[in-house]
Design a protein around this motif. Structure first.
Motif, mmCIF file in Angstrom:
data_model
loop_
_atom_site.group_PDB
_atom_site.id
_atom_site.type_symbol
_atom_site.label_atom_id
_atom_site.label_comp_id
_atom_site.label_asym_id
_atom_site.label_seq_id
_atom_site.Cartn_x
_atom_site.Cartn_y
_atom_site.Cartn_z
ATOM 1 N N THR A 186 0.833 -1.217 0.000
ATOM 2 C CA THR A 186 0.000 0.000 0.000
ATOM 3 C C THR A 186 0.859 1.255 0.000
ATOM 4 O O THR A 186 0.476 2.290 0.534
ATOM 5 C CB THR A 186 -0.901 -0.007 1.252
ATOM 6 N N ILE A 223 3.346 -5.835 8.017
ATOM 7 C CA ILE A 223 2.159 -5.196 7.443
ATOM 8 C C ILE A 223 1.713 -5.933 6.194
ATOM 9 O O ILE A 223 2.533 -6.349 5.376
ATOM 10 C CB ILE A 223 2.431 -3.720 7.085
ATOM 11 N N ASP A 265 -4.854 -2.977 6.843
ATOM 12 C CA ASP A 265 -5.873 -1.938 6.674
ATOM 13 C C ASP A 265 -7.268 -2.551 6.552
ATOM 14 O O ASP A 265 -7.777 -2.727 5.463
ATOM 15 C CB ASP A 265 -5.582 -1.120 5.420
ATOM 16 N N HIS A 287 -5.095 9.816 10.587
ATOM 17 C CA HIS A 287 -3.656 10.038 10.562
ATOM 18 C C HIS A 287 -3.419 11.306 11.350
ATOM 19 O O HIS A 287 -3.920 12.370 10.950
ATOM 20 C CB HIS A 287 -3.187 10.237 9.135
ATOM 21 N N MET A 297 7.345 2.400 9.547
ATOM 22 C CA MET A 297 6.668 1.568 8.565
ATOM 23 C C MET A 297 7.385 1.704 7.230
ATOM 24 O O MET A 297 7.254 2.707 6.538
ATOM 25 C CB MET A 297 5.191 1.965 8.403
ATOM 26 N N GLU A 326 -6.552 6.536 -1.642
ATOM 27 C CA GLU A 326 -5.258 7.200 -1.542
ATOM 28 C C GLU A 326 -4.686 7.525 -2.925
ATOM 29 O O GLU A 326 -4.790 6.734 -3.842
ATOM 30 C CB GLU A 326 -4.252 6.344 -0.782
HETATM 31 C C1 GLC Z 1 -0.883 4.157 3.384
HETATM 32 C C2 GLC Z 1 -1.929 5.021 4.055
HETATM 33 C C3 GLC Z 1 -2.304 4.574 5.436
HETATM 34 C C4 GLC Z 1 -2.239 3.062 5.498
HETATM 35 C C5 GLC Z 1 -0.773 2.683 5.350
HETATM 36 C C6 GLC Z 1 -0.577 1.185 5.403
HETATM 37 O O1 GLC Z 1 0.071 4.984 2.779
HETATM 38 O O2 GLC Z 1 -1.647 6.408 4.132
HETATM 39 O O3 GLC Z 1 -3.626 5.061 5.712
HETATM 40 O O4 GLC Z 1 -2.747 2.595 6.733
HETATM 41 O O5 GLC Z 1 -0.209 3.194 4.157
HETATM 42 O O6 GLC Z 1 -1.220 0.598 4.333
#
Ligand code: GLC
Length: 694
Positions: free
Chosen positions: A34, A54, A84, A182, A292, A445
């Motif tokens: 993502t 993740i 997510d 966020h 992350m 996004e």
């Molecule tokens: C993305 C999003 C965030 C999401 C994260 C992990 O860039 O901004 O909302 O939780 O990455 O996927």
């Protein structure tokens, strides 16, 4: 498990490992990506010291990773698996912007709970939800993840999500750990352009944006994701004032802050960090606990500590916070929590998804009561057979599992040919229901738009059918507010479906045919034109307020009305409900709101009684109207009922120019109604903090 003992047993490398989050792809498994994925070099040591993962998309894969990790890791601290789950796991609920139109906090809590029940059988332990960002600009693609434009509705529903995911304070009974995001004010990106700069006063940040994140924290959220954007010209990912002073010290957050995807090394693009090492230092100083997918922590924190640039205390504080949520969640007792796939899982999630869809889909127009549709009609549009009803961020939802509109309307469907169709196919009917609007790929996004109108094809279809004398009902799918100006007068009925999820077809069919009644209210205004963005109902009077009687030197456009085409709280039902005898009676720390609703129809219905507040005179400007209480109620057909609920006196407070929450003396007008523009006015006063009748 004594965490201090565990912490002191860790090497610096092992401590830093806990601050690193890697995508599942590095563990030879399928994984949702993502964000931008650079070709990082990850050693086995780094794989088996990372603290969390993740995007792993199944329990079996997560189980195998955890098993191998615990075998190979030197410290045996279990991984946390994060994903997510924004509006459902495999069974998809309406997008949050749609669900927020339900104005139903208990239903949102139920939606989150059932999302968690399903996620708990899919290898998810942490969800990056709720998104508590306030939405103000229809051009931004991520409106679809928000609770809309009102700070109070946002605050209430954000709390509902956390309660649903965690069941209250985080514990070993919590199905998921809720990571609210966020922090903060990501929805104010300049010009609605994704990842753009955000700039607002600290006062507005405190008054309109922080309350929703604070409500998540008070509801038990132990994780916060820092936002990509800047605040006060400093990217939040490096903003100690925002993350440490405000979030931790002022709002009392004692949990884990995780960066957004690669946001730490993106400080280099912001040009506040010279290189990856510099960005690692800035972020750990700002108390970002988990990196992350930027690798800055993995590559530089050990070196920075050994050089004495970053203190071991700072590292220990972050590691301790991570160990604390792993312990609270019960991970040390059961590292395989939510990772053991249950083949016999059979909880009926779809029924809940339909319940939410029914209460999320908004009826905006119903000229001559063309709906419910029982007469002769045909069905047409690109969304009739697409099953594209999930919207973005639909985790493991598969539209191939989702029934299409076509499956419900059967022989009434005319095969889709865009606007190149033969009117002969509609010659035997007077009414046409169109299923049009955005695809799921047009919002979410990195999907900002400069033009929020419907496609030319959709408009052309409506015009052709209208000019052929047909009555037209448009059912619109969207991940954001759209400009419906071109079709508003042409259509006899307008339904705003947002993206209703797995049960879209069933819910839409029941609503259109009258099996169910509408009850949703817009949680975000629909502009007349993109040029009005950002536009929201709770705006300010200005020094030259718009006045129909005055034609110039007032706050207006020369080419468009100020008002949106449809505003926050707009939404019709099949019933005709009147509100009378509304009163507001001060009673110590609250104001008792009462009113009568009468349902003059043969349809049972639900209505949302709203209370808007206008601070008549204040030391800072305040909106003309602000939602400060609401209650969704049922009224049976042909009945009259009295309802009572409270407006908390705290809601009359404002943040003054000294950045203090205070209840100022003076008069307050309360507007009680079923829509922001259809209200009964009441008045109260505050003297020395005491609320009195006026
Ligand atoms: C993305 C999003 C965030 C999401 C994260 C992990 O860039 O901004 O909302 O939780 O990455 O996927």
């Amino acid at each position: 498990m004594d965490l201090n003992e565990l912490l002191s047993s860790l090497t610096l490398e092992e401590k830093v490992g806990q601050l690193v989050q890697l995508a599942g792809v590095y563990y030879d498994t399928s994984s949702e990506i993502t964000g931008p994925l650079a070709n990082f070099e990850i050693t086995d040591t780094q794989k088996y010291t990372a603290g969390s993962i993740i995007g792993v998309s199944s329990a079996k894969e997560a189980y195998n990773i955890q098993k191998e990790y615990l075998e190979k890791s030197s410290h045996k601290i279990p991984l946390l698996f994060m994903a997510d789950v924004i509006h459902g796991s495999k069974t998809i609920f309406p997008i949050p912007l749609g669900a927020s139109s339900s104005f139903n906090p208990s239903l949102i809590e139920k939606m989150a709970k059932y999302s968690a029940i399903e996620a708990a059988n899919m290898g998810v332990q942490v969800t990056f939800s709720p998104m508590a960002d306030l939405a103000r600009d229809a051009r931004w693609g991520r409106n679809m993840e928000t609770n809309g434009e009102d700070p109070y509705l946002n605050k209430v529903l954000t709390s509902s999500y956390v309660r649903g995911y965690q069941g209250g304070e985080l514990s070993s009974d919590s199905l998921l750990i809720s990571c609210v995001k966020h922090f903060a004010a990501y929805g104010l990106v300049d010009a609605g352009r994704e990842y753009n700069t955000v700039d607002l006063s600290k006062r507005l940040l405190l008054e309109q944006h922080y309350p929703a994140y604070e409500s998540a924290i008070k509801s038990g959220s132990k994780m916060v994701m820092s936002a990509f954007n800047t605040i006060d010209s400093v990217p939040v990912t490096a903003n100690k004032k925002v993350l440490d002073d405000d979030l931790r010290n002022m709002l009392g957050f004692d949990g884990v802050v995780i960066s957004d995807w690669a946001a730490i090394t993106e400080l280099i693009n912001h040009r506040v960090a010279m290189d990856s090492k510099d960005s690692a230092k800035l972020s750990i100083d700002a108390t970002v606990d988990i990196d992350m997918m930027s690798m800055a922590y993995k590559d530089h924190l050990v070196e920075l500590v050994n050089e004495g640039v970053v203190s071991m205390e700072l590292i220990d504080n972050s590691v301790k916070r991570i160990l604390e949520i792993k312990k609270a969640y019960g991970l040390f007792d059961n590292p395989f929590k939510n990772l053991e796939f249950d083949e016999n899982f059979n909880v009926d999630i779809n029924q809940v998804a339909k319940e939410v869809a029914l209460e999320s889909i908004v009826l905006l127009k119903n000229k001559n009561n063309i709906l419910p549709m029982t007469k002769n009609y045909k069905v047409y549009g690109k969304h009739v057979s697409s099953s594209d009803y999930h919207g973005p961020w639909s985790w493991q939802g598969d539209i191939n599992d989702t029934k299409s509109i076509e499956s419900k309307f059967g022989d009434k469907v005319v095969e889709y040919r865009g606007s190149d169709f033969d009117l002969q196919f509609f010659s035997d009917v007077d009414n046409v229901i169109l299923f049009i609007g955005e695809t799921s790929f047009e919002s979410g996004e990195a999907k900002s738009k400069t033009d929020i109108r419907l496609s030319k094809t959709d408009v052309e279809i409506i015009k052709k059918l209208k000019f052929a004398g047909k009555n037209v009902v448009a059912c619109i799918f969207a991940g954001r507010p759209l400009d419906l100006s071109e079709i508003n007068d042409l259509c006899d009925g307008i339904i705003y479906a947002w993206f209703p999820g797995s049960e879209a077809a069933s819910a839409i069919y029941d609503l259109i045919t009258g099996v169910s009644n509408f009850s949703a209210k817009l949680s975000m205004s629909l502009p007349r034109t993109t040029g009005q963005c950002p536009i929201y109902y709770n705006d300010y009077p200005t020094g030259r307020p718009f006045d129909k009687a005055i034609d110039t030197y007032v706050s207006k456009y020369i080419d468009t009305l100020n008002s949106p085409l449809y505003t926050f709280s707009d939404g019709l039902t099949y019933s005709n409900v009147t509100i009378t005898d509304a009163t507001a009676k001060p009673n110590k720390d609250h104001i008792v709101i009462t009113c009568n609703l009468e349902n003059h129809s043969d349809y049972d219905c639900m209505e949302v009684i709203q209370v808007y507040v206008k601070d008549c005179i204040s030391t800072v400007i305040k909106p003309e109207r602000e939602l400060k209480a609401f209650k969704k109620v049922r009224i049976a057909k042909n009945t009259k009922s009295t309802f009572e609920f409270n407006l908390n006196l705290e809601e009359l407070k404002l943040v003054n120019n000294n950045e203090q929450w205070i209840l100022e003396d003076g008069d307050f007008e309360l507007y009680i109604g079923l829509n922001v523009n259809n209200v009964i006015k009441q008045k109260v006063g505050v003297i020395n903090g005491i609320c009195i009748n006026k």
